[in-house]
Motif scaffolding. Structure first.
Motif, mmCIF file in Angstrom:
data_model
loop_
_atom_site.group_PDB
_atom_site.id
_atom_site.type_symbol
_atom_site.label_atom_id
_atom_site.label_comp_id
_atom_site.label_asym_id
_atom_site.label_seq_id
_atom_site.Cartn_x
_atom_site.Cartn_y
_atom_site.Cartn_z
ATOM 1 N N PRO A 23 0.845 -1.203 0.000
ATOM 2 C CA PRO A 23 0.000 0.000 0.000
ATOM 3 C C PRO A 23 0.885 1.260 0.000
ATOM 4 C CG PRO A 23 -0.529 -1.496 1.823
ATOM 5 C CD PRO A 23 0.750 -1.974 1.241
ATOM 6 N N ARG A 24 0.352 2.342 -0.603
ATOM 7 C CA ARG A 24 -0.862 2.348 -1.388
ATOM 8 C C ARG A 24 -0.563 1.754 -2.747
ATOM 9 N NH1 ARG A 24 -2.826 8.422 -1.020
ATOM 10 N NH2 ARG A 24 -4.613 7.595 -2.168
ATOM 11 N N HIS A 25 -1.462 0.944 -3.261
ATOM 12 C CA HIS A 25 -1.173 0.184 -4.467
ATOM 13 C C HIS A 25 -1.318 1.054 -5.706
ATOM 14 C CE1 HIS A 25 -0.971 -3.742 -2.475
ATOM 15 N NE2 HIS A 25 -1.913 -3.285 -1.678
ATOM 16 N N PRO A 26 -0.204 1.310 -6.418
ATOM 17 C CA PRO A 26 -0.294 2.120 -7.632
ATOM 18 C C PRO A 26 -1.089 1.380 -8.711
ATOM 19 C CG PRO A 26 1.984 1.956 -6.847
ATOM 20 C CD PRO A 26 1.182 0.931 -6.107
ATOM 21 N N ARG A 27 -1.936 2.101 -9.402
ATOM 22 C CA ARG A 27 -2.680 1.499 -10.508
ATOM 23 C C ARG A 27 -1.720 0.921 -11.547
ATOM 24 N NH1 ARG A 27 -7.794 1.826 -11.908
ATOM 25 N NH2 ARG A 27 -8.156 3.464 -10.343
ATOM 26 N N GLU A 28 -0.558 1.562 -11.680
ATOM 27 C CA GLU A 28 0.418 1.112 -12.667
ATOM 28 C C GLU A 28 0.889 -0.309 -12.379
ATOM 29 O OE1 GLU A 28 4.361 2.945 -14.868
ATOM 30 O OE2 GLU A 28 3.919 3.532 -12.796
ATOM 31 N N VAL A 29 0.955 -0.700 -11.121
ATOM 32 C CA VAL A 29 1.369 -2.066 -10.784
ATOM 33 C C VAL A 29 0.334 -3.065 -11.280
ATOM 34 C CG1 VAL A 29 1.835 -3.672 -8.906
ATOM 35 C CG2 VAL A 29 2.752 -1.360 -8.820
ATOM 36 N N VAL A 30 -0.944 -2.757 -11.049
ATOM 37 C CA VAL A 30 -2.015 -3.635 -11.521
ATOM 38 C C VAL A 30 -1.956 -3.768 -13.037
ATOM 39 C CG1 VAL A 30 -4.514 -3.983 -11.620
ATOM 40 C CG2 VAL A 30 -3.477 -3.031 -9.556
ATOM 41 N N ASP A 31 -1.792 -2.642 -13.722
ATOM 42 C CA ASP A 31 -1.726 -2.667 -15.185
ATOM 43 C C ASP A 31 -0.509 -3.448 -15.675
ATOM 44 O OD1 ASP A 31 -3.982 -1.099 -15.177
ATOM 45 O OD2 ASP A 31 -2.902 0.795 -15.518
ATOM 46 N N THR A 32 0.610 -3.293 -14.987
ATOM 47 C CA THR A 32 1.834 -3.990 -15.399
ATOM 48 C C THR A 32 1.700 -5.500 -15.215
ATOM 49 O OG1 THR A 32 3.203 -2.068 -14.853
ATOM 50 C CG2 THR A 32 4.316 -4.195 -14.995
ATOM 51 N N LEU A 33 1.095 -5.912 -14.113
ATOM 52 C CA LEU A 33 0.909 -7.344 -13.893
ATOM 53 C C LEU A 33 -0.065 -7.933 -14.911
ATOM 54 C CD1 LEU A 33 0.837 -7.721 -10.009
ATOM 55 C CD2 LEU A 33 2.758 -7.921 -11.598
ATOM 56 N N ALA A 34 -1.101 -7.177 -15.248
ATOM 57 C CA ALA A 34 -2.029 -7.650 -16.282
ATOM 58 C C ALA A 34 -1.295 -7.822 -17.606
ATOM 59 C CB ALA A 34 -3.185 -6.662 -16.431
ATOM 60 N N TYR A 35 -0.405 -6.889 -17.910
ATOM 61 C CA TYR A 35 0.382 -6.985 -19.151
ATOM 62 C C TYR A 35 1.303 -8.207 -19.102
ATOM 63 C CZ TYR A 35 3.303 -5.561 -23.076
ATOM 64 O OH TYR A 35 3.969 -5.527 -24.285
ATOM 65 N N ALA A 36 1.921 -8.443 -17.942
ATOM 66 C CA ALA A 36 2.826 -9.589 -17.805
ATOM 67 C C ALA A 36 2.075 -10.907 -18.011
ATOM 68 C CB ALA A 36 3.499 -9.563 -16.445
ATOM 69 N N SER A 92 -2.054 -8.317 1.625
ATOM 70 C CA SER A 92 -3.282 -9.032 1.945
ATOM 71 C C SER A 92 -3.710 -9.876 0.763
ATOM 72 C CB SER A 92 -4.399 -8.034 2.292
ATOM 73 O OG SER A 92 -5.665 -8.655 2.276
ATOM 74 N N ALA A 93 -4.406 -10.974 1.048
ATOM 75 C CA ALA A 93 -4.971 -11.792 -0.019
ATOM 76 C C ALA A 93 -6.087 -11.057 -0.738
ATOM 77 C CB ALA A 93 -5.499 -13.105 0.544
ATOM 78 N N PHE A 94 -6.543 -9.928 -0.194
ATOM 79 C CA PHE A 94 -7.593 -9.137 -0.813
ATOM 80 C C PHE A 94 -7.032 -7.879 -1.480
ATOM 81 C CE2 PHE A 94 -9.462 -11.535 2.629
ATOM 82 C CZ PHE A 94 -10.600 -12.070 2.048
ATOM 83 N N ALA A 95 -5.736 -7.778 -1.635
ATOM 84 C CA ALA A 95 -5.127 -6.596 -2.246
ATOM 85 C C ALA A 95 -5.565 -6.463 -3.703
ATOM 86 C CB ALA A 95 -3.605 -6.699 -2.164
ATOM 87 N N PRO A 96 -5.546 -5.251 -4.264
ATOM 88 C CA PRO A 96 -5.995 -5.047 -5.644
ATOM 89 C C PRO A 96 -5.215 -5.859 -6.677
ATOM 90 C CG PRO A 96 -5.821 -2.960 -4.506
ATOM 91 C CD PRO A 96 -5.222 -3.981 -3.586
ATOM 92 N N VAL A 97 -3.982 -6.263 -6.354
ATOM 93 C CA VAL A 97 -3.175 -7.023 -7.305
ATOM 94 C C VAL A 97 -3.565 -8.495 -7.355
ATOM 95 C CG1 VAL A 97 -1.175 -5.489 -7.176
ATOM 96 C CG2 VAL A 97 -1.424 -7.367 -5.523
ATOM 97 N N ALA A 98 -4.466 -8.923 -6.477
ATOM 98 C CA ALA A 98 -4.793 -10.347 -6.402
ATOM 99 C C ALA A 98 -5.361 -10.871 -7.704
ATOM 100 C CB ALA A 98 -5.777 -10.596 -5.253
ATOM 101 N N LYS A 99 -6.205 -10.077 -8.352
ATOM 102 C CA LYS A 99 -6.870 -10.582 -9.550
ATOM 103 C C LYS A 99 -5.925 -10.704 -10.741
ATOM 104 C CE LYS A 99 -8.573 -6.187 -11.458
ATOM 105 N NZ LYS A 99 -9.773 -5.432 -11.869
ATOM 106 N N VAL A 100 -4.742 -10.114 -10.660
ATOM 107 C CA VAL A 100 -3.774 -10.223 -11.751
ATOM 108 C C VAL A 100 -2.550 -11.005 -11.288
ATOM 109 C CG1 VAL A 100 -4.478 -8.237 -13.151
ATOM 110 C CG2 VAL A 100 -3.004 -7.875 -11.164
#
Length: 325
Positions: free
Chosen positions: A233-246, A259-267
């Protein structure tokens, strides 16, 4: 949401978890929720912690939760010792959602309402004897909170399969990209520094922008099969986007998050949680750092020549007079 070595984790957490998604009822479309199980799947709670947070996570397994409900679950796990004694209004304030959302959350878990859920929590997750912190100043309280985070991590590691699986994935990836942006950059740097002593090709990705996707493409072309991400935290949107790209590029994403509920979990294909401390102006991250070292150990177990590489490094360091004895 314990993670086992056979199934990947995808908690389906929305990236906009910091707000109630439906101002009308706080739950959004019921179809938006995904299975809230961790990689423990239907395994009956193998490796579930006996700590209050672990027992709470076990309660959520197997239920399809909306984004708002996952926010409530996240808040409950982070305040596991207090939750059995909170009213629905207090829990709603803690999670930043509406009080009716808390009631619907309890019903989604199979209870008649929030009072029934709270009664159940008092039975399965009773308050544990707490240290007498009355005489502690705020700095000591932050240290005590970190000690509790480390205890929780130790209980999670009672099931070593998730970390062992992650270690095998990281050891097999040549090269191995390691991502960490903003607050997580130092965690990624520390892991990459030590990993480079035993892994033949570690590539640190600690700067965002348009170049990070180019570097992921280059790693994939060179043969990479997995990517390790530290997400805090705080989770940058760019991290989520980068993991989706990966993931789209074909990489298996292993993530260390708060946390297992962090925004990056879905990617993430395999998410390993380690709580952060929030008692000071800036979060403290002893547990994620230690989990990174545990991952290093697991990766070394998957590299047959790791010991030889370490011995070679020590010999060269001695010859160069690199360290002051």
């Amino acid at each position: 949401m314990s993670v086992n070595g056979n199934t990947s984790v995808n908690m389906g957490m929305d990236t906009d978890m910091d707000r109630d998604t439906d101002p009308g009822d706080g739950d959004g479309d019921g179809d938006a929720g995904t299975d809230s199980r961790g990689a423990g799947g239907g395994g009956g709670g193998a490796g579930v912690s006996d700590a209050p947070a672990g027992r709470l996570q076990a309660l959520f397994e197997g239920h399809r939760l909306t984004p708002t409900q996952r926010r409530i679950a996240h808040s409950m796990v982070r305040r596991a010792a207090d939750v059995p004694f909170l009213s629905s209004v207090e829990l709603a304030e803690l999670a930043g959602v509406s009080q009716p959302s808390v009631t619907r959350f309890a019903v989604a878990l199979g209870f008649d309402g929030y009072p029934a859920l709270r009664k159940h929590l008092r039975e399965v997750a009773p308050a544990e004897p707490a240290a007498d912190t009355g005489s502690y100043n705020e700095y000591q309280q932050a240290v005590e909170a970190e000690i509790e985070n480390l205890r929780h991590l130790a209980s999670v590691l009672a099931d070593p399969r998730p970390v062992e699986r992650a270690g095998r994935l990281l050891a097999a990836s040549r090269p191995l990209p390691v991502l960490g942006l903003r607050a997580a950059a130092s965690q990624a740097y520390g892991f990459a520094y030590f990993a480079a002593k035993v892994h033949p090709d570690v590539r640190l990705l600690h700067e965002g922008g348009t170049m990070v996707q180019d570097r992921i493409d280059a790693a994939v072309r060179a043969g990479a099969s997995a990517l390790l991400c530290f997400a805090l935290p705080r989770h940058p949107r760019e991290v989520v986007d980068t993991l989706a790209y990966a993931k789209e590029a074909g990489l298996t994403v292993v993530t260390v998050a708060d946390s297992a509920f962090a925004p990056v979990a879905k990617v993430s294909d395999l998410l390993l949680p380690a709580a952060v401390g929030t008692g000071l102006a800036f979060d403290t991250v002893c547990a994620p750092m230690l989990l990174g070292r545990v991952l290093l150990e697991a990766m070394c177990d998957g590299l047959p020549d790791a010991q030889a590489r370490l011995e070679e490094f020590d010999a060269r360091a001695a010859a160069r007079g690199l360290f002051v004895e």
